[in-house]
Scaffold this motif. Structure first.
Motif, PDB file in Angstrom:
ATOM      1  N   LEU A   1       0.770  -1.287   0.150  1.00  0.00           N
ATOM      2  CA  LEU A   1      -0.059  -0.021  -0.114  1.00  0.00           C
ATOM      3  C   LEU A   1       0.839   1.108  -0.034  1.00  0.00           C
ATOM      4  N   GLY A   2       2.088   1.286  -0.007  1.00  0.00           N
ATOM      5  CA  GLY A   2       2.963   2.407   0.383  1.00  0.00           C
ATOM      6  C   GLY A   2       3.079   2.939   1.703  1.00  0.00           C
ATOM      7  N   THR A   3       2.780   2.302   2.819  1.00  0.00           N
ATOM      8  CA  THR A   3       2.723   2.721   3.983  1.00  0.00           C
ATOM      9  C   THR A   3       3.728   1.727   4.615  1.00  0.00           C
ATOM     10  N   LEU A   4       4.001   2.127   6.257  1.00  0.00           N
ATOM     11  CA  LEU A   4       5.151   1.217   6.609  1.00  0.00           C
ATOM     12  C   LEU A   4       4.406  -0.234   6.804  1.00  0.00           C
ATOM     13  N   HIS A   5       5.315  -0.992   6.661  1.00  0.00           N
ATOM     14  CA  HIS A   5       4.804  -2.363   6.859  1.00  0.00           C
ATOM     15  C   HIS A   5       4.471  -2.866   8.289  1.00  0.00           C
ATOM     16  N   ALA A   6       3.607  -3.672   8.551  1.00  0.00           N
ATOM     17  CA  ALA A   6       3.113  -3.967  10.034  1.00  0.00           C
ATOM     18  C   ALA A   6       4.325  -4.683  10.623  1.00  0.00           C
ATOM     19  N   ILE A   7       5.117  -5.437  10.080  1.00  0.00           N
ATOM     20  CA  ILE A   7       6.192  -5.971  10.750  1.00  0.00           C
ATOM     21  C   ILE A   7       7.312  -4.842  11.160  1.00  0.00           C
ATOM     22  N   ALA A   8       7.759  -4.071  10.133  1.00  0.00           N
ATOM     23  CA  ALA A   8       8.448  -3.048  10.625  1.00  0.00           C
ATOM     24  C   ALA A   8       8.183  -2.303  11.562  1.00  0.00           C
ATOM     25  N   LEU A   9       6.712  -2.057  11.729  1.00  0.00           N
ATOM     26  CA  LEU A   9       6.400  -1.395  13.084  1.00  0.00           C
ATOM     27  C   LEU A   9       6.562  -2.129  14.324  1.00  0.00           C
ATOM     28  N   CYS A  10       6.263  -3.428  14.123  1.00  0.00           N
ATOM     29  CA  CYS A  10       6.523  -4.325  15.233  1.00  0.00           C
ATOM     30  C   CYS A  10       7.895  -4.341  15.691  1.00  0.00           C
ATOM     31  N   ASN A  11       8.923  -4.319  14.759  1.00  0.00           N
ATOM     32  CA  ASN A  11      10.258  -4.206  14.980  1.00  0.00           C
ATOM     33  C   ASN A  11      10.391  -3.126  15.698  1.00  0.00           C
ATOM     34  N   GLY A  12       9.950  -1.925  15.138  1.00  0.00           N
ATOM     35  CA  GLY A  12      10.072  -0.694  16.193  1.00  0.00           C
ATOM     36  C   GLY A  12       9.815  -0.898  17.439  1.00  0.00           C
ATOM     37  N   LEU A  13       8.557  -1.372  17.607  1.00  0.00           N
ATOM     38  CA  LEU A  13       7.853  -1.585  18.993  1.00  0.00           C
ATOM     39  C   LEU A  13       9.073  -2.252  19.857  1.00  0.00           C
TER      40      LEU A  13
END
Length: 154
Positions: free
Chosen positions: A62-74
């Motif tokens: 979708l051109g947005t930050l990937h869910a797993i990238a977000l989890c990685n940041g958390l």
């Protein structure tokens, strides 16, 4: 004081470049973190914030930050929080993550991890760390809990 917290305090005192050097060094400790290029902005006991820059390398279809990238940041924020907060006579290990995706991550995202001081002195080894990711406009895009198992050092 933990090594992570001491290094943050030393490096963040150096204008502009200090926090960047700290962020790169932290990401090298667990190399998968470097895939999101975290930029730590706040690191103190019970509260950590870092920014995941929105760039193509971490986009989804979708051109947005990937869910797993977000989890990685958390998880990176949680790990820094745990290292900066845990009493010297205890150790920790993550045991699970529960998150909900609440909006599209259409900008840089600030990942926040928080605990309360009394959680670290409890006899209960199950320690929930509250986590969330926030877009530049203040919209929460991901939120949840990362559960730690905190036990005495042997």
């Amino acid at each position: 004081m933990s090594q992570v917290l001491a290094l943050w305090q030393k490096m963040s005192a150096v204008p502009v470049i200090g926090t960047r050097v700290f962020s790169v060094a932290f990401a090298q400790k667990a190399p998968y973190f470097s895939s999101i290029r975290p930029r730590f902005t706040v690191l103190e006991p019970n509260h950590v914030e870092l920014v995941i820059p929105k760039r193509r390398r971490v986009h989804n279809h979708l051109g947005t930050l990937h869910a797993i990238a977000l989890c990685n940041g958390l998880e990176a924020a949680m790990g820094a929080l745990a290292e900066a907060t845990i009493p010297a006579d205890k150790r920790w290990i993550p045991k699970g993550m529960e998150v909900g995706y609440t909006a599209k991550a259409t900008s840089d995202v600030t990942c926040v991890a928080e605990t309360d001081p009394e959680q670290w002195t409890s006899e209960d080894p199950d320690l929930p760390v509250r986590v969330r990711g926030v877009r530049d406009d203040g919209t929460v895009v991901i939120e949840g809990v990362i559960r730690l198992w905190v036990t005495p050092r042997k």
